[in-house]
Design an enzyme around this catalytic site. Structure first.
Site, PDB file in Angstrom:
ATOM      1  CB  THR B 153       7.152 -24.537  38.268  1.00 47.70           C
ATOM      2  OG1 THR B 153       7.364 -25.761  38.938  1.00 47.70           O
ATOM      3  CG2 THR B 153       6.168 -24.729  37.128  1.00 47.70           C
ATOM      4  CE  LYS B 179       7.123 -28.108  36.708  1.00 43.19           C
ATOM      5  NZ  LYS B 179       6.628 -28.677  37.966  1.00 43.19           N
ATOM      6  CB  THR B 190       2.695 -30.198  38.131  1.00 38.66           C
ATOM      7  OG1 THR B 190       1.479 -29.626  38.568  1.00 38.66           O
ATOM      8  CG2 THR B 190       2.420 -31.023  36.882  1.00 38.66           C
ATOM      9  CD  GLU B 276       7.488 -26.971  45.807  1.00 41.58           C
ATOM     10  OE1 GLU B 276       6.794 -27.377  46.751  1.00 41.58           O
ATOM     11  OE2 GLU B 276       7.083 -26.215  44.920  1.00 41.58           O
ATOM     12  CG  ASN B 402       5.252 -25.531  49.119  1.00 46.18           C
ATOM     13  OD1 ASN B 402       4.832 -25.273  48.008  1.00 46.18           O
ATOM     14  ND2 ASN B 402       6.168 -26.449  49.350  1.00 46.18           N
ATOM     15  CB  SER B 407       9.433 -16.265  49.785  1.00 43.97           C
ATOM     16  OG  SER B 407       8.798 -17.421  49.304  1.00 43.97           O
TER      17      SER B 407
END
EC number: 2.3.1.35
Lengths: 407, 407
Positions: B153, B179, B190, B276, B402, B407
C-alpha cells in the site's frame, strides 16, 4: 447551583498574591521563568503527582512538605525540571523553599516547589537566590497573569481561570493557573496546575475533592501519550471566604466539587488545545457504556490514536480509524452495534451505524471537521455511563517542536 | 547451525508459484493490486491474526478455512481491506477463494484470503473475477517480486526474503513476503506476512513455531501504536524438501524455529524501517532484566514514545525521554541504577549511568544518531533476560501521509 467562570487566576480568591519574573534560568531575558504564589493565611493543601516512576526532585520535596496538609506558598521555575539530578537536585529544591520561607518568615515545610523544563541538568539556584527580593517585591493581588506566564514552556498561551459560586449564601472563589504539555529541548512535556481557593474546607475533603476531580479532568487528556516526570496538581485553601467549614460530604461539599470539576475540566481542555503543535481540540465522548472505567479506556484509545489525530488534522471524516482505535482498546466490549458521529459548531453528522458505513455528505463532514474544536461521539448502546476525554491533533509542528532541536 | 539469508521470496521453497497483477482495485494502472500464491502440493498451514476486536471479513474467512490446518493457495488484494462490510464482505472474501478454487480445481476451504486498504467500502469482486485468468497465467516460480509488489500500500519498497538451511543434512528453504504499516486513505495501517516452506513438519508444530516466533518478531514492532483490523501472518509448508517429518520438538524442530525466527525478525525490522514517513529504524534492547514480559513492556514503551521517536528523527541524544518512557511503562521495576547507551554503525555512547547524566561528547552522539539504524540500549542490572523491540522515527511525512488526504 450557579457556577460562573470569570476572568482571573490564582489571585482571584481572597488573600492570595502572586508574582512572575525573569530570574535567568531561561536564556531569553524576555521570558519569565520564576513564579511565586503565597497566601496571607496558612492554607489547607493537597497534591496529586505524576504516576511516572521517575519523579523530579521538586515533586519529592513538595510531597514531603505536604505531609501535614498545610502550605502557605508555592515557588515554581520553568527552564529546568530539576529531575535526574540526585542529591544535589533535592538540595536545590529544598533551597528554593527555604529562600522563600526565610524571606517571608514562613516555615520551610509550608513552602511547596515545582519545576518544568530540561531534565538531567543540575538546577543552579544562584539566579533564584539573587532574584528573591524582586520576586517578593512583585507579589500582588493582580499577579495572576505574571505568574501564569512564568510557568510556561512551549505553551503558546498562558492558562489562568477563576470561578465564583456560593456556598450557603457566602460568595466563594476558586482560581488557578496551569501549564500544558510544552517541551523544552532536550526534554519532555510537563503538566502543572496550581489551584487556590478561599473556601473553608477540611484537609481530608480538600484532598478527596482534588483527587476525584483530577481523575476526570487532567487524567482524561492526552497530547502524545507521554507521561512526564514532573506532573503535579496542587490546591491551597485559606478559608478567608468564611463559609461554614466543610467537614462532611454535605450540600456545600457537593457544590464545591462541582465548581472544582468545572475549573479542572476547563483547564484540562485548555491544556489539550495547546498541546505541542496542535491546531485542534479533540473531544471524544463514549456514551451509553456499561462503566466509567470501560468508557474511559475506549475514549482514551481514540484521542491517543496517532491515526485519528492525523485524520483530524487533515479534516478527514475517517471513522474507520475511530472504530479501529476502539477495537484495540484493552476492554471486553461488543462493538458490533455502535454508532459514530462527528460534531462541531457547524453541526453533527452520523458516519457509522451499527459498526457499518452510512452514506453521508462528504461536504458537510468537511465543513464540520474544518472547525477548531471537534467532537467524536461514540454511542455504545450498552449501558448508562458517559465518559469524555480530550486530546489534540497530530501536526507537522509537533514533529518540528520535538524533533528538530535547532528550531 | 547454518542459516543463510538469501535473495528470494515466497517462491524460493520447492513447489511454490506466485503472481501479482493490476486487477483494477487500485485506480492507478501502474500499481499491482492482486496477488496469488499457490503450492503444487497441499500444505500444512497455520495463521496468527490481529488482536483488534474489529476484524476484517477476509480474516474471518481465512480463520475458518484454516480449521483443518490445510491450505494450498492464498489470494491477496490491496486497495480495499474489505472490513466493516458485513455479510456482503464475507461473501466477497469467500468468492475470492472460490474463484481461485474453481480455476485451479482446489477445494474452496483450501484457499486463504487477505485484504489491505480502505475500510468501510464494499469490495467489488468483479475486477478480481475478470482478472482471474491472467492472475493464474502469470503464476511462476519467479513470481516472488510481482506478488510482493501487489500487496503493497504505502510501503516504499516491497519486502521479500528467503532463508536456506539444513535439517539433518537435507537442504530446506523458507520464503516470505510482507507488507508494512502503510495506509491508504481513508484508512489504517495493516501488517501482512505470508511465509512458505518446503519443510516437512506436522501442523501442530508448524502452528507452535509460527506463534512462538511471531511473538518475538512482528509483535515487537510498532510504527504508531495503532493495531489494524486486518493484520495476518500465515505459513504454508508443503514438505517437498523431503526431510524426515518433524513431529516432536527435536533438534530439527529447534533449527527450524531458529530459521523461522531469523526470517520473521528480519521481515519485522524491514516493516518497522518502512513505517509511514520513517527515515530511521529504532531498535531498543532492554538487557539484564528479571523477565521477558517486563523487558518487552519497557522496550515497547521506549519505541512507542512519540517524544523518543521525534528525538531520533532530530538526531537528538535525548536520554531523558528514554528514561521517562521507561518510567511510565506499566511495570514494577527499579529504575534508579540503570544505564542508557545510544549505538549505531558510528559507535556506542553512554549517556546515562545509574539514572544520572554522564558527561559525553555531543559531537560523537550527533554522529552516532545521524545514522539510519539507531540502537537504544538499556541496562537494567537486575536479571538475566534481554528483549529487543523495533520501531521507527516520527517525521513530518508521517503526518503528511496520514493527515493530508489530498497528498
Amino acid at each position: 447551583m450557579n457556577i460562573n467562570i470569570i476572568e482571573g487566576g490564582v489571585t482571584s480568591p481572597k488573600g492570595f498574591l502572586s508574582s512572575g519574573i525573569h530570574a535567568g534560568i531561561k536564556k531569553d531575558k524576555n521570558k519569565k521563568d520564576l513564579a511565586l504564589l503565597v497566601s496571607e493565611k496558612i492554607c489547607n493543601a493537597a497534591g496529586v503527582y505524576t504516576k511516572n516512576k521517575v519523579k523530579g526532585a521538586p515533586l519529592l520535596v513538595t510531597k514531603d512538605h505536604l505531609i501535614d496538609n498545610k502550605a502557605q506558598a508555592v515557588i515554581i521555575n520553568s527552564g529546568n525540571a530539576n529531575t535526574c539530578t540526585g542529591e544535589k537536585g533535592l538540595i536545590a529544591a529544598e533551597t528554593m523553599c527555604s529562600l522563600v520561607a526565610n524571606s517571608l518568615n514562613y516555615k520551610t515545610e509550608d513552602v511547596l516547589v515545582a519545576s518544568t523544563g530540561v531534565i538531567g541538568v543540575q538546577l543552579n539556584v544562584k539566579p533564584i537566590e539573587d532574584s528573591m527580593t524582586s520576586l517578593i517585591d512583585e507579589l500582588s493581588p493582580e499577579g495572576s497573569l505574571s505568574s501564569a506566564e512564568a510557568i510556561m514552556t512551549t505553551d503558546t498561551f498562558s492558562k489562568s481561570l477563576a470561578i465564583k459560586f456560593e456556598l450557603s449564601g457566602k460568595e466563594v472563589t476558586l482560581g488557578a493557573m496551569a501549564k500544558g504539555s510544552g517541551m523544552i529541548h532536550p526534554n519532555m512535556a510537563t503538566m502543572l496546575s496550581f489551584i487556590t481557593t478561599d473556601v473553608n474546607i477540611s484537609p481530608a475533603l480538600l484532598d478527596k475533592a482534588l483527587k476525584d476531580t483530577v481523575n476526570i479532568s487532567y487524567n482524561r487528556i492526552s497530547v502524545d501519550g507521554d507521561t512526564s516526570t514532573n506532573d503535579m496538581v496542587v490546591i491551597l485553601s485559606n478559608g478567608l471566604a468564611e463559609n461554614t467549614l466543610i467537614d462532611t460530604e454535605n450540600e456545600d461539599y457537593l457544590v464545591f466539587v462541582e465548581a472544582l470539576k468545572t475549573l479542572n475540566i476547563t483547564l484540562a481542555k485548555m491544556i489539550a488545545k495547546d498541546g505541542e503543535g496542535a491546531t485542534k481540540l479533540i473531544e471524544c465522548t463514549v456514551s451509553n457504556i456499561s462503566s466509567e472505567e470501560i468508557g474511559e479506556k475506549l475514549s482514551k484509545s481514540v484521542i491517543s490514536s496517532s491515526l485519528v489525530k492525523s485524520a483530524i488534522f487533515g479534516s478527514d471524516a475517517n471513522w474507520g480509524r475511530v472504530l479501529c482505535a476502539l477495537g484495540y482498546a484493552d476492554v471486553d466490549v461488543d462493538l458490533s452495534n455502535i454508532d459514530i458521529f462527528f460534531e462541531s459548531a457547524k453541526g453533527t453528522i452520523k458516519v457509522c451505524e451499527n459498526a457499518f458505513p452510512v452514506n453521508f455528505s462528504e461536504e458537510l463532514a468537511k465543513e464540520i471537521l474544518l472547525e477548531k474544536e471537534i467532537k467524536i461521539l461514540v454511542d455504545m448502546k450498552s449501558g448508562s455511563h458517559s465518559v469524555t476525554c480530550w486530546g489534540c491533533d497530530l501536526t507537522y509542528d509537533y514533529v518540528k517542536i520535538n524533533g528538530d532541536y535547532r528550531s
